[in-house]
Design an enzyme around this catalytic site. Structure first.
Site, PDB file in Angstrom:
ATOM      1  N   PRO A 140       0.863  -1.399  -0.048  1.00 38.61           N
ATOM      2  CA  PRO A 140      -0.280   0.148   0.388  1.00 38.61           C
ATOM      3  C   PRO A 140       0.545   1.437   0.147  1.00 38.61           C
ATOM      4  CG  PRO A 140      -0.957  -1.938   1.661  1.00 38.61           C
ATOM      5  CD  PRO A 140       0.690  -1.905   0.958  1.00 38.61           C
ATOM      6  N   TYR A 141       2.318   1.651   0.969  1.00 39.11           N
ATOM      7  CA  TYR A 141       3.090   2.730   0.966  1.00 39.11           C
ATOM      8  C   TYR A 141       3.323   2.640  -0.740  1.00 39.11           C
ATOM      9  CZ  TYR A 141       7.345   5.298   0.744  1.00 39.11           C
ATOM     10  OH  TYR A 141       8.109   5.881   0.325  1.00 39.11           O
ATOM     11  N   GLY A 142       3.569   1.641  -1.701  1.00 39.77           N
ATOM     12  CA  GLY A 142       4.426   1.652  -3.375  1.00 39.77           C
ATOM     13  C   GLY A 142       3.018   2.879  -3.548  1.00 39.77           C
TER      14      GLY A 142
END
Length: 319
Positions: A140-142
């Site tokens: 999710p960060y990416g």
């Protein structure tokens, strides 16, 4: 120019603030201090404590400081945490960016440098990662960083904003001990923590197709990251309104194998390999030609600089 640096009290943000100030730019820091420290901010630089989700606080910071450009670094950035808390990461990283862009558009602020990430690529199985490598984020960060780039490109076209999104790989080192990384989430601080405890650094995997069996990763000195942001800020004026650039920055050719980190201290025991590691691409090294061509930028620090400066910062913080 008057630059608003979101996340300017953090590890990377404080280096960017110092680079801008040293270049003679007017700077104001906007940070919620959830992970940043006001002690990192140079004397004389105003600090506005606020969240990027707070539109009224952003409006006031832009208006009261006559802001004409933004360097957006504030974000949640722990990959593992993003898997556990995806809604939180999308709210902070995507909704926060949307709120910032709305404030910029309303105030007529037309320049933006966005701190993106190599996490947008995922784990591409290629010799060299370039801006044309497909983006397949694996966390999710990416995802939030890639969505952020899309959002900026759309806002740039609609509102005449000149923007640059910088994708960079693993960041290490410090320009000064007081600016060092205070967290223990990145590789070098994690190694120092184990060395200080008299334990061997962990090397996850010795079965990769490399000379020593460990995977290869690209690292870049945080001072070079700061100079890249400065270079992007300078060049934005030269590009047409509505332009959104996306160069990658790295220290290509100076990638580090994780098994070498045991040389960071003369007291270090031999590195220990941990079995059962998560699957990972063998080699991840980027090509920074586009940053050189578009921004006139290149990295100046090598791996020894990163480790030595990070060690000095660790000693200052931990005695």
């Amino acid at each position: 120019m008057s630059w608003l640096v979101t996340g300017g009290a953090g590890y990377i943000g404080a280096h960017v603030v110092r680079a801008l100030v040293d270049d003679g730019e007017s700077v104001v820091v906007y940070d919620d201090l959830s992970t940043g420290s006001a002690e990192r901010i140079p004397e004389g630089v105003p600090l506005v404590v606020g969240s990027v989700l707070d539109r009224s606080a952003l409006d006031a910071a832009i208006r009261d400081n006559a802001v004409t450009g933004v360097v957006h670094i504030a974000a949640k950035k722990q990959v593992g945490e993003s898997v556990e808390q995806p809604l939180h990461y999308y709210r902070e990283n995507v909704t926060g960016l949307q709120t910032l862009l709305e404030a910029m558009a309303s105030a007529g602020v037309g320049r933006l440098v966005f701190s993106s990430s190599a996490a947008v690529y995922g784990m591409p199985d290629v010799d060299l990662v370039t801006e044309d490598t497909p983006c397949l984020p694996m966390s999710p960060y990416g995802e939030t960083k890639l969505v952020g780039e899309w959002l900026i490109a759309a806002a740039a076209r609609a509102h005449g904003i000149r923007a640059a999104s910088l994708r960079y790989f693993n960041v290490a080192g410090a320009a000064a001990p007081e600016l060092s990384d205070s967290g223990v989430f990145n590789l070098i601080p994690m190694v120092f923590e184990r060395l200080e405890a008299g334990e061997a650094p962990r090397v996850f995997g010795d079965d990769y197709a490399t000379p020593d069996g460990t995977c290869v990763r690209d690292y870049i000195h945080v001072a070079d990251i700061a100079s890249a942001h400065l270079a992007a800020a300078r060049r934005l004026a030269d590009f047409p309104e509505g332009t959104a650039l996306t160069p990658s920055t790295s220290d290509a050719g100076r990638a580090a194998r994780s098994g070498r980190w045991s040389t960071a201290s003369s007291r270090s025991p031999a590195g220990r390999t941990s079995a059962g590691h998560e699957p990972s691409v063998t080699r991840q090294v980027s090509l920074a030609d586009r940053a050189r061509e578009l921004l006139g930028w290149s990295a100046r620090h090598d791996l020894d600089d990163m480790i030595e400066s990070a060690w000095q910062g660790w000693r200052r913080r931990h005695g």
